[in-house]
Design an enzyme around this catalytic site. Structure first.
Site, PDB file in Angstrom:
ATOM      1  N   CYS A   8      43.987  43.187  45.244  1.00 12.89           N
ATOM      2  CA  CYS A   8      43.359  42.554  44.270  1.00 12.89           C
ATOM      3  C   CYS A   8      42.686  42.381  42.971  1.00 12.89           C
ATOM      4  O   CYS A   8      42.855  43.921  43.009  1.00 12.89           O
ATOM      5  CB  CYS A   8      42.586  41.334  44.926  1.00 12.89           C
ATOM      6  SG  CYS A   8      41.237  40.822  44.977  1.00 12.89           S
ATOM      7  N   CYS A  80      46.674  38.900  44.183  1.00  9.23           N
ATOM      8  CA  CYS A  80      47.133  37.731  43.243  1.00  9.23           C
ATOM      9  C   CYS A  80      47.579  38.539  42.517  1.00  9.23           C
ATOM     10  O   CYS A  80      48.328  39.677  42.850  1.00  9.23           O
ATOM     11  CB  CYS A  80      45.279  37.861  42.807  1.00  9.23           C
ATOM     12  SG  CYS A  80      44.949  39.825  42.175  1.00  9.23           S
ATOM     13  N   CYS A  87      50.165  47.058  40.165  1.00  4.29           N
ATOM     14  CA  CYS A  87      49.896  47.610  41.053  1.00  4.29           C
ATOM     15  C   CYS A  87      50.071  48.749  40.911  1.00  4.29           C
ATOM     16  O   CYS A  87      51.526  49.071  40.871  1.00  4.29           O
ATOM     17  CB  CYS A  87      50.698  46.962  42.464  1.00  4.29           C
ATOM     18  SG  CYS A  87      50.997  47.879  44.353  1.00  4.29           S
TER      19      CYS A  87
END
Length: 138
Positions: A8, A80, A87
């Protein structure tokens, strides 16, 4: 045994809660880690709402995703939208999953209203984690 990373933005609430529940539900079927694109420290309210459900995350630390780049993850779960978009690349055959949860740290109102939002998000993550383990780790 699978290696799972929950990612996250700040590794302070949602990913910490998810790590706690995934560890609980997975037992010895997985090594579960959590990290953030940034590190904001573990939110004391996240620790509190998890303790209410008898899961202790008080010893968790807030970690950056870069710290885990050498671990061969089997699954990466982003919790999220910001983490999903940012990422980092993890080498190998990594299954990616995404479920956006509201950020309880952004809750406004009275202390009771803020805690109610933490509990609401906690319960959403608990259901997701239980279903994830049942679906992907059996």
């Amino acid at each position: 045994m699978k290696n799972i990373l929950v990612l996250c933005t700040g590794n302070s609430c949602r990913s910490q809660i998810a790590e706690g529940y995934l560890r609980y539900f997975a037992g010895d079927k997985a090594n579960v880690y959590s990290a953030g694109i940034e590190t904001h420290g573990v939110n004391p309210k996240a620790i509190q709402v998890m303790a209410e459900d008898h899961i202790d995350i008080s010893k968790h630390t807030s970690n950056n995703a870069d710290e885990y780049i050498a671990i061969p993850f089997d699954q990466v779960i982003t919790v999220c939208d910001n983490a999903n978009e940012a990422c980092p690349f993890f080498p190998g055959k990594v299954e990616r999953f995404h479920q956006n949860f509201p950020d309880p740290a952004k809750a406004a109102g009275s202390p009771e209203e803020v805690m109610a939002e933490f509990r609401r998000v906690r319960d959403m993550i608990k259901i997701y984690a239980a279903n994830f383990v049942q679906t992907h780790l059996q």
